[in-house]
Design a protein around this motif. Structure first.
Motif, PDB file in Angstrom:
ATOM      1  N   ILE A  92      29.217 -11.727  21.831  1.00 34.44           N
ATOM      2  CA  ILE A  92      28.385 -12.928  21.798  1.00 34.44           C
ATOM      3  C   ILE A  92      26.987 -12.599  21.275  1.00 34.44           C
ATOM      4  CG2 ILE A  92      27.309 -14.724  23.196  1.00 34.44           C
ATOM      5  CD1 ILE A  92      30.299 -15.115  22.803  1.00 34.44           C
ATOM      6  N   LYS A  93      26.396 -11.506  21.734  1.00 34.46           N
ATOM      7  CA  LYS A  93      25.066 -11.104  21.267  1.00 34.46           C
ATOM      8  C   LYS A  93      25.062 -10.856  19.770  1.00 34.46           C
ATOM      9  CE  LYS A  93      24.687  -7.766  24.280  1.00 34.46           C
ATOM     10  NZ  LYS A  93      24.193  -6.538  24.953  1.00 34.46           N
ATOM     11  N   ALA A 259      23.404 -16.256  29.026  1.00 36.44           N
ATOM     12  CA  ALA A 259      22.431 -15.165  28.909  1.00 36.44           C
ATOM     13  C   ALA A 259      22.706 -14.291  27.700  1.00 36.44           C
ATOM     14  CB  ALA A 259      22.441 -14.329  30.189  1.00 36.44           C
ATOM     15  N   ALA A 260      23.985 -14.087  27.376  1.00 33.67           N
ATOM     16  CA  ALA A 260      24.327 -13.265  26.211  1.00 33.67           C
ATOM     17  C   ALA A 260      23.838 -13.916  24.921  1.00 33.67           C
ATOM     18  CB  ALA A 260      25.835 -13.038  26.162  1.00 33.67           C
ATOM     19  N   ILE A 261      23.948 -15.236  24.833  1.00 31.24           N
ATOM     20  CA  ILE A 261      23.441 -15.936  23.642  1.00 31.24           C
ATOM     21  C   ILE A 261      21.935 -15.747  23.538  1.00 31.24           C
ATOM     22  CG2 ILE A 261      23.086 -18.210  22.586  1.00 31.24           C
ATOM     23  CD1 ILE A 261      25.813 -19.004  23.814  1.00 31.24           C
ATOM     24  N   ASP A 262      21.220 -15.881  24.655  1.00 31.25           N
ATOM     25  CA  ASP A 262      19.770 -15.713  24.629  1.00 31.25           C
ATOM     26  C   ASP A 262      19.387 -14.286  24.243  1.00 31.25           C
ATOM     27  OD1 ASP A 262      19.554 -18.346  25.437  1.00 31.25           O
ATOM     28  OD2 ASP A 262      19.431 -17.845  27.566  1.00 31.25           O
ATOM     29  N   ALA A 263      20.148 -13.316  24.733  1.00 32.74           N
ATOM     30  CA  ALA A 263      19.887 -11.921  24.347  1.00 32.74           C
ATOM     31  C   ALA A 263      20.098 -11.730  22.851  1.00 32.74           C
ATOM     32  CB  ALA A 263      20.796 -10.977  25.134  1.00 32.74           C
ATOM     33  N   ARG A 267      17.459 -10.537  20.021  1.00 29.18           N
ATOM     34  CA  ARG A 267      17.787  -9.428  19.122  1.00 29.18           C
ATOM     35  C   ARG A 267      17.548  -9.843  17.672  1.00 29.18           C
ATOM     36  NH1 ARG A 267      23.788  -6.740  19.207  1.00 29.18           N
ATOM     37  NH2 ARG A 267      23.192  -6.044  21.299  1.00 29.18           N
ATOM     38  N   GLY A 268      17.988 -11.029  17.309  1.00 28.24           N
ATOM     39  CA  GLY A 268      17.801 -11.517  15.949  1.00 28.24           C
ATOM     40  C   GLY A 268      16.341 -11.736  15.606  1.00 28.24           C
TER      41      GLY A 268
END
Length: 414
Positions: A92-93, A259-263, A267-268
């Motif tokens: 997801i990240k 939370a994984a999407i927000d991480a 990162r991006g």
């Protein structure tokens, strides 16, 4: 005299055909991550243009679901890879760093797969897991726009003949529904118990409207779903209320995906900041330096962002481990520990995403605000997606758990 004919249903330009061939079957955690990285490189190429034009990622979405990544959490007992939650988070990240809207589209699909595992009958598991592994996408018709709280559902489920039920209501924030093959819909019965009604996207009485106008996550099509007298066979109803009446990891898993999407957004944004500073930013006139990337104050800020990003992802990995334990041995203690670990990760990933997307402009300089670069999409996406639930509540819940031993409530927002 002939009876008047009912008006023909207008053609739906967003209706997606079922996959022409089964999706790829991913067999391992390593393969899932490898495929995610390859797809992310493709998704990143036109992410800014899609955002600017609000162009729905139809081709990209088809590639995404046909890659097999939408089926990686299906249990091995039913033909899936059943990857670890650390791997799921990394997948997801990786996609979110390239295009957060694309990463959000399977968010509810993956939560639904977990609910099938928890409360589906063996027949439902065989049928719906089979669809998922073949590349069928589940959308989402969960939230409602006008209810008192996010957990108050007005969509109704009522008996409609032997072996059938009727669903009536209106949904919003329906990420993925527009381009899905099925639209699982939350409805409550006469006892206010929540059920998930699996409805085909082309079902009579179901209408999905492309009216999402949020300034971020623009291509998730998170708009309206109208459900008008839709008949659903009893075998397509899932008692999702049961997942929160006993200790299960359903809530932590739902939050973990958020939370994984927000991480990934963080990162991006951090990668974009580094690129802009090295390629376009100018040194400050008083620095006496030749390049902006030599500026010690810029170096300090990049270092700070990197540490915060690393910390957020590390705590997310710890949350994944807690979920793994709760799935293997669900009880009051393991599920509470998983909820708290995910809440800690949610705080850090939210802060990292918003800070990184804000610092992008400070460190890259005024040129970074030009519309032609569309770099504001990073902040818009971060600000929009992190609003899913209030992080300010997480601090108090975490403190109460560690100080007073109070376990958190069980619902999809914890």
């Amino acid at each position: 005299m002939s009876e008047p004919q009912a008006p023909a249903r207008p053609a739906d330009p967003y209706l997606q055909a079922l996959p022409q061939q089964p999706a790829h079957r991913i067999r391992s955690d390593a393969e899932a991550i490898e495929i995610a990285r390859a797809l992310a490189a493709d998704f990143a190429r036109e992410a800014a243009q899609r955002d600017r034009e609000r162009r729905l990622p139809v081709a990209e979405l088809n590639a995404f679901s046909q890659s097999g990544l939408w089926g990686i959490t299906v249990p091995r007992s039913h033909g899936g890879a059943e990857v670890s939650y650390r791997t799921l988070g990394e997948v997801i990240k990786t996609v979110a760093a390239a295009d957060p809207s694309l990463a959000q589209l399977p968010q509810n699909h993956l939560a639904i797969v977990d609910h099938i595992r928890l409360d589906g009958s063996e027949e439902q598991k065989r049928y719906f897991f089979g669809l998922v592994l073949d590349g069928v996408r589940f959308g989402n018709a969960f939230s409602e726009r006008n209810s008192r709280t996010v957990a108050d559902f007005e969509t109704r489920l009522s008996p409609d003949g032997e072996g059938f039920f009727r669903v009536d209501g209106q949904k919003f924030y329906s990420s993925g529904a527009l381009l899905a093959h099925w639209v699982p819909t939350v409805a409550v019965d006469s006892e206010k118990r929540a059920f998930l009604a699996f409805i085909r996207r082309d079902a009579e009485g179901l209408e999905v409207i492309n009216d999402w106008s949020g300034f971020g996550q623009r291509t998730t099509a998170s708009g309206t779903v109208l459900v008008n007298k839709v008949r659903v066979p009893a075998g397509h109803l899932l008692p999702v209320h049961q997942a929160f009446e006993r200790p299960t990891a359903a809530g932590p898993i739902s939050q973990f995906l958020q939370a994984a999407i927000d991480a990934g957004i963080a990162r991006g944004a951090l990668a974009e900041t580094q690129e802009q500073v090295r390629r376009h930013a100018r040194p400050w006139l008083d620095s006496g330096l030749e390049h902006a990337w030599q500026d010690p104050y810029t170096l300090q800020q990049i270092g700070d962002l990197q540490i915060r990003q690393r910390a957020a992802e590390a705590v997310l990995d710890l949350a994944a481990d807690s979920i793994q334990l709760a799935v293997a041995n669900p009880d009051e203690d393991t599920v509470a520990a998983a909820s708290i670990a995910v809440a800690e990760a949610k705080v850090l990933t939210t802060e990292a995403a918003i800070l990184a997307s804000n610092k992008l402009f400070e460190l890259a300089g005024t040129r970074s605000t030009l519309e032609e670069y569309n770099l504001d999409r990073h902040w818009r996406n971060a600000r929009t997606h992190t609003l899913h639930d209030p992080v300010r509540w997480k601090f108090s819940i975490i403190g109460d758990y560690y100080l007073n031993g109070v376990k958190p409530a069980r619902h999809p927002w914890l």
